[in-house]
Design an enzyme around this catalytic site. Structure first.
Site, PDB file in Angstrom:
ATOM      1  N   LYS A 199      16.961   4.695  -5.765  1.00 31.42           N
ATOM      2  CA  LYS A 199      16.008   4.708  -4.665  1.00 31.42           C
ATOM      3  C   LYS A 199      16.467   5.670  -3.571  1.00 31.42           C
ATOM      4  O   LYS A 199      17.630   5.647  -3.176  1.00 31.42           O
ATOM      5  CB  LYS A 199      15.854   3.296  -4.093  1.00 31.42           C
ATOM      6  CG  LYS A 199      15.371   2.278  -5.115  1.00 31.42           C
ATOM      7  CD  LYS A 199      15.294   0.884  -4.534  1.00 31.42           C
ATOM      8  CE  LYS A 199      16.643   0.339  -4.159  1.00 31.42           C
ATOM      9  NZ  LYS A 199      16.568  -1.084  -3.720  1.00 31.42           N
ATOM     10  N   THR A 259      10.827  -3.046   8.086  1.00 30.94           N
ATOM     11  CA  THR A 259      11.217  -2.606   6.742  1.00 30.94           C
ATOM     12  C   THR A 259      12.221  -3.582   6.133  1.00 30.94           C
ATOM     13  O   THR A 259      12.746  -3.342   5.052  1.00 30.94           O
ATOM     14  CB  THR A 259      11.840  -1.199   6.766  1.00 30.94           C
ATOM     15  OG1 THR A 259      12.993  -1.200   7.614  1.00 30.94           O
ATOM     16  CG2 THR A 259      10.837  -0.158   7.257  1.00 30.94           C
ATOM     17  N   GLY A 316      13.752  -6.266   4.035  1.00 27.17           N
ATOM     18  CA  GLY A 316      13.382  -6.936   2.803  1.00 27.17           C
ATOM     19  C   GLY A 316      12.704  -6.048   1.775  1.00 27.17           C
ATOM     20  O   GLY A 316      12.241  -6.529   0.741  1.00 27.17           O
ATOM     21  N   THR A 317      12.675  -4.729   2.028  1.00 22.94           N
ATOM     22  CA  THR A 317      11.969  -3.843   1.096  1.00 22.94           C
ATOM     23  C   THR A 317      12.673  -3.745  -0.258  1.00 22.94           C
ATOM     24  O   THR A 317      12.008  -3.656  -1.299  1.00 22.94           O
ATOM     25  CB  THR A 317      11.812  -2.433   1.692  1.00 22.94           C
ATOM     26  OG1 THR A 317      13.094  -1.959   2.144  1.00 22.94           O
ATOM     27  CG2 THR A 317      10.848  -2.454   2.861  1.00 22.94           C
ATOM     28  N   GLY A 318      14.019  -3.755  -0.261  1.00 19.17           N
ATOM     29  CA  GLY A 318      14.720  -3.678  -1.535  1.00 19.17           C
ATOM     30  C   GLY A 318      14.451  -4.895  -2.399  1.00 19.17           C
ATOM     31  O   GLY A 318      14.186  -4.782  -3.603  1.00 19.17           O
ATOM     32  N   CYS A 319      14.515  -6.081  -1.793  1.00 19.36           N
ATOM     33  CA  CYS A 319      14.195  -7.312  -2.516  1.00 19.36           C
ATOM     34  C   CYS A 319      12.755  -7.274  -3.006  1.00 19.36           C
ATOM     35  O   CYS A 319      12.461  -7.640  -4.155  1.00 19.36           O
ATOM     36  CB  CYS A 319      14.384  -8.517  -1.607  1.00 19.36           C
ATOM     37  SG  CYS A 319      16.024  -8.683  -0.876  1.00 19.36           S
TER      38      CYS A 319
END
Length: 287
Positions: free
Chosen positions: A180, A214, A216-219
């Site tokens: 990412k 933003t 919590g975007t990875g989860c």
């Protein structure tokens, strides 16, 4: 895109809890529900957390962790599972051992190792366990740039190096790897998906200017990928729809308190109609 009947589909999250409801298990369930899935949960850590800080962490004992896994894995028709925060080597090894008994369940590994701030979130021996025990069980793993650097052992400073890292890790772990690019500077978010055979996909989406949240975007991305796979999408298409979900969640983020903000919750229909994510299939050697 062809989808299975979501009324008969379950997704499982094996991750930490966020008391603020922004990240972790709470973000995963939000994604699962958007995709029309039933969500099962295994808690690997409890956190006292808000959008600004984690003030306390409690890691349940291994016996309780394994009891949660034993309660859900043989009982529910799990279309896909995802892992998030696995804080210790012992937790990683226990999760990997339990998942190994269910080889037909696709697994999305979000290797939560290094925070956006650069802070290391797990110990050195846990990173080795992540690389040696869990990644070989994964269907796809979703490292951010610092995590990809940790797993590769070298710096990543350009799109070509991102692609090379994704291909190296995919071949080494024998699973798909999505590197990412959200940590990189610029006005476009670029990610690279690579498969063990060297084929790759590039995803591009615009960055949302001045987003409200933003956190919590990875989860959310890894959960959405798992949900897409559970609903019958290919890895390639599950990543594309997952990135669309994250883009719309950021775009629709909103305040929920005097100082608290949260990602928005787009509808599934909005995701299917959205064209924000550009997907390009790459040859074995092209960028």
């Amino acid at each position: 895109m062809h989808f299975t009947d979501s009324r008969q589909t379950v997704a499982l999250t094996i991750a930490g809890s966020d008391s603020g409801g922004n990240a972790g298990v709470q973000a995963d369930l939000r994604a699962f529900h958007t995709y029309g899935l039933h969500g099962c949960t295994v808690f690997t850590a409890l956190t006292a957390q808000n959008p600004f800080a984690v003030t306390a962490v409690e890691v349940p004992g291994l016996e309780f962790l394994e009891a949660q896994l034993d309660a859900v894995l043989p009982t529910y028709s799990i279309g896909a599972a995802k892992t998030g925060m696995l804080a210790t080597r012992q937790v990683i090894e226990a999760v990997a051992a339990k998942l190994a008994k269910y080889p037909d369940i696709p697994v999305v590994v979000d290797p939560v190792m290094i925070a956006t701030s650069g802070a290391r979130l797990i110990q050195e021996d846990a990173i080795a366990a992540m690389r040696d025990c869990l990644l070989p069980r994964a269907t796809i793993a979703t490292p951010n740039l610092p995590e990809a650097e940790e797993l590769c052992g070298n710096s990543i400073t350009s799109p070509s190096e991102m692609l090379a890292a994704a291909r190296t890790l995919a071949k080494r772990a024998d699973c798909a790897i999505l590197v990412k690019g959200g940590h990189a500077a610029g006005t476009t978010a670029t990610d690279f998906l690579a498969f063990p055979d060297g084929t790759a996909v590039r995803y591009r989406s615009p960055l949302v200017e001045h987003p409200c949240s933003t956190h919590g975007t990875g989860c959310s991305l890894s959960a959405a990928i798992a949900a897409g796979i559970a609903r019958g999408l290919s890895i390639r298409d599950a990543v594309a729809l997952g990135k669309t979900y994250v883009y719309e969640s950021i775009r629709q983020s909103l305040p929920v308190g005097p100082r608290a903000t949260v990602l928005g919750t787009p509808s599934f229909e909005e995701l299917l109609q959205n064209t924000a994510v550009e997907t390009t299939d790459l040859g074995l050697h092209s960028l």
